[in-house]
Design a protein around this motif. Structure first.
Motif, PDB file in Angstrom:
ATOM      1  N   LEU A   1       0.832  -1.215   0.000  1.00 14.62           N
ATOM      2  CA  LEU A   1       0.000   0.000   0.000  1.00 14.62           C
ATOM      3  C   LEU A   1       0.866   1.264   0.000  1.00 14.62           C
ATOM      4  O   LEU A   1       0.371   2.354   0.289  1.00 14.62           O
ATOM      5  N   GLY A   2       2.128   1.113  -0.327  1.00  9.14           N
ATOM      6  CA  GLY A   2       3.037   2.268  -0.383  1.00  9.14           C
ATOM      7  C   GLY A   2       2.497   3.323  -1.324  1.00  9.14           C
ATOM      8  O   GLY A   2       2.025   3.005  -2.412  1.00  9.14           O
ATOM      9  N   GLY A   3       2.532   4.584  -0.894  1.00 13.57           N
ATOM     10  CA  GLY A   3       2.058   5.688  -1.732  1.00 13.57           C
ATOM     11  C   GLY A   3       0.558   5.915  -1.693  1.00 13.57           C
ATOM     12  O   GLY A   3       0.067   6.876  -2.258  1.00 13.57           O
ATOM     13  N   LYS A   4      -0.176   5.047  -1.003  1.00 10.82           N
ATOM     14  CA  LYS A   4      -1.638   5.214  -0.916  1.00 10.82           C
ATOM     15  C   LYS A   4      -2.011   5.948   0.378  1.00 10.82           C
ATOM     16  O   LYS A   4      -1.420   5.698   1.434  1.00 10.82           O
ATOM     17  N   HIS A   5      -3.001   6.812   0.262  1.00 11.34           N
ATOM     18  CA  HIS A   5      -3.535   7.492   1.449  1.00 11.34           C
ATOM     19  C   HIS A   5      -4.899   6.891   1.773  1.00 11.34           C
ATOM     20  O   HIS A   5      -5.787   6.889   0.916  1.00 11.34           O
ATOM     21  N   ILE A   6      -5.048   6.388   2.964  1.00  9.30           N
ATOM     22  CA  ILE A   6      -6.310   5.755   3.358  1.00  9.30           C
ATOM     23  C   ILE A   6      -6.849   6.399   4.629  1.00  9.30           C
ATOM     24  O   ILE A   6      -6.132   6.604   5.609  1.00  9.30           O
ATOM     25  N   LEU A   7      -8.128   6.698   4.543  1.00  6.14           N
ATOM     26  CA  LEU A   7      -8.819   7.351   5.645  1.00  6.14           C
ATOM     27  C   LEU A   7      -9.608   6.296   6.435  1.00  6.14           C
ATOM     28  O   LEU A   7     -10.273   5.454   5.825  1.00  6.14           O
ATOM     29  N   VAL A   8      -9.507   6.349   7.733  1.00  4.47           N
ATOM     30  CA  VAL A   8     -10.269   5.413   8.570  1.00  4.47           C
ATOM     31  C   VAL A   8     -11.000   6.218   9.644  1.00  4.47           C
ATOM     32  O   VAL A   8     -10.400   7.096  10.272  1.00  4.47           O
ATOM     33  N   THR A   9     -12.298   5.961   9.843  1.00  2.42           N
ATOM     34  CA  THR A   9     -12.982   6.526  11.012  1.00  2.42           C
ATOM     35  C   THR A   9     -13.207   5.400  12.014  1.00  2.42           C
ATOM     36  O   THR A   9     -13.403   4.250  11.625  1.00  2.42           O
ATOM     37  N   ALA A  10     -13.148   5.733  13.298  1.00  7.05           N
ATOM     38  CA  ALA A  10     -13.293   4.696  14.322  1.00  7.05           C
ATOM     39  C   ALA A  10     -13.881   5.258  15.599  1.00  7.05           C
ATOM     40  O   ALA A  10     -13.787   6.461  15.860  1.00  7.05           O
ATOM     41  N   GLY A  11     -14.462   4.373  16.376  1.00  2.21           N
ATOM     42  CA  GLY A  11     -14.976   4.743  17.692  1.00  2.21           C
ATOM     43  C   GLY A  11     -16.394   5.284  17.636  1.00  2.21           C
ATOM     44  O   GLY A  11     -17.014   5.348  16.569  1.00  2.21           O
ATOM     45  N   PRO A  12     -16.904   5.679  18.791  1.00  2.00           N
ATOM     46  CA  PRO A  12     -18.253   6.257  18.851  1.00  2.00           C
ATOM     47  C   PRO A  12     -18.148   7.759  18.596  1.00  2.00           C
ATOM     48  O   PRO A  12     -17.053   8.280  18.381  1.00  2.00           O
ATOM     49  N   THR A  13     -19.264   8.453  18.585  1.00  2.00           N
ATOM     50  CA  THR A  13     -19.219   9.906  18.769  1.00  2.00           C
ATOM     51  C   THR A  13     -19.972  10.214  20.051  1.00  2.00           C
ATOM     52  O   THR A  13     -20.782   9.404  20.520  1.00  2.00           O
ATOM     53  N   HIS A  14     -19.654  11.341  20.625  1.00  2.00           N
ATOM     54  CA  HIS A  14     -20.377  11.842  21.795  1.00  2.00           C
ATOM     55  C   HIS A  14     -21.144  13.082  21.374  1.00  2.00           C
ATOM     56  O   HIS A  14     -20.575  13.989  20.773  1.00  2.00           O
ATOM     57  N   GLU A  15     -22.421  13.088  21.679  1.00  3.30           N
ATOM     58  CA  GLU A  15     -23.274  14.225  21.301  1.00  3.30           C
ATOM     59  C   GLU A  15     -23.729  14.913  22.579  1.00  3.30           C
ATOM     60  O   GLU A  15     -24.473  14.334  23.375  1.00  3.30           O
ATOM     61  N   PRO A  16     -23.267  16.147  22.799  1.00  3.37           N
ATOM     62  CA  PRO A  16     -23.536  16.810  24.082  1.00  3.37           C
ATOM     63  C   PRO A  16     -25.012  17.113  24.319  1.00  3.37           C
ATOM     64  O   PRO A  16     -25.754  17.418  23.385  1.00  3.37           O
TER      65      PRO A  16
END
Ligand code: C5P
Length: 219
Positions: free
Chosen positions: A6-21
């Motif tokens: 995967l050299g040279g590739k940009h990969i986005l990862v989202t993780a975890g919960p969100t907290h909504e106040p």
């Protein structure tokens, strides 16, 4: 390009919960631990990708080689995803809150004042659908689907609705959330693959390898 498949590739990862106040001291959350998403970010980095990990509130160590941005709310996560683009692939693992409280209180809600407070909810942006149908769509867009019933049917629906290439579906009716193992189904437009029950790290390694071979076959 760098080292690894995967050299040279940009990969986005989202993780975890969100907290909504709700007010300055309270929030709405969910049981996501972030473990699966962090494992995926680590596995992608281990294959040489440049990884941007947009993380909700979790207490996990950043995997080696991963660039992490911490956020709290769904709207902050959406903005951080946008700021991290462009990317070759995106793996949206976060358990984003579907709703947030409209008109968050500026002061702590008090018990005595006028009975039980109502918490009007409004819909949060769908980060995956926005990306999947958007102008700056990565070549490969992968969503997750945590379901407690009709797992594969719901995942198949989600493919088109979210503009995703693959949906990794898992049944969270057991102890998946917070646990260290997972049983997943990899759902794409033309097939469904059911993987053995395995540690989240193994799911991550296997998914990272699949992403590497898919990106090899793309421009
Ligand atoms: O809509 P649902 O929560 O079932 O879909 C799950 C998938 O959509 C996951 O990949 C999750 O990260 C993503 N999602 C998102 N933004 C939302 C809700 C879900 O990115 N507001």
């Amino acid at each position: 390009s760098g080292r690894g498949t995967l050299g040279g590739k940009h990969i986005l990862v989202t993780a975890g919960p969100t907290h909504e106040p709700i007010d300055p001291v309270r929030y709405i959350a969910n049981r996501s631990s972030g473990k699966q998403g962090f494992a995926i970010a680590g596995a992608l980095a281990a294959l040489g990708a440049r990884v941007s990990l947009i993380a909700g509130p979790v207490t996990l160590v950043t995997p080696p080689g991963v660039t992490r941005v911490d956020v709290e709310t769904a709207r902050e996560m959406a903005a951080a995803v946008d700021a991290a683009l462009p990317a070759d692939a995106a793996v949206m693992v976060a358990a984003v809150a579907d709703w947030r409280v409209e008109g968050t209180a500026e002061q702590k809600l008090k018990k005595a004042a006028g009975g039980i407070p109502a918490l009007p909810l409004v819909e949060n942006p769908d980060i995956l659908a926005t990306l999947g149908h958007g102008k700056r769509r990565p070549c490969l867009v992968i969503g997750f689907a945590a379901e407690t019933e009709n797992v594969i049917a719901h995942a198949t629906d989600k493919l088109a609705r979210k503009g995703a290439d693959w949906i990794v579906a898992n049944d969270v009716s057991g102890d998946v959330m917070g646990g260290d193992a997972n049983t997943v189904h990899l759902v794409s437009a033309d097939k469904v693959e059911t993987w053995d029950h395995m540690p989240k790290n193994d799911v991550a390694a296997r998914l990272a390898a699949r992403i590497a071979s898919a990106l090899e076959n793309m421009p």
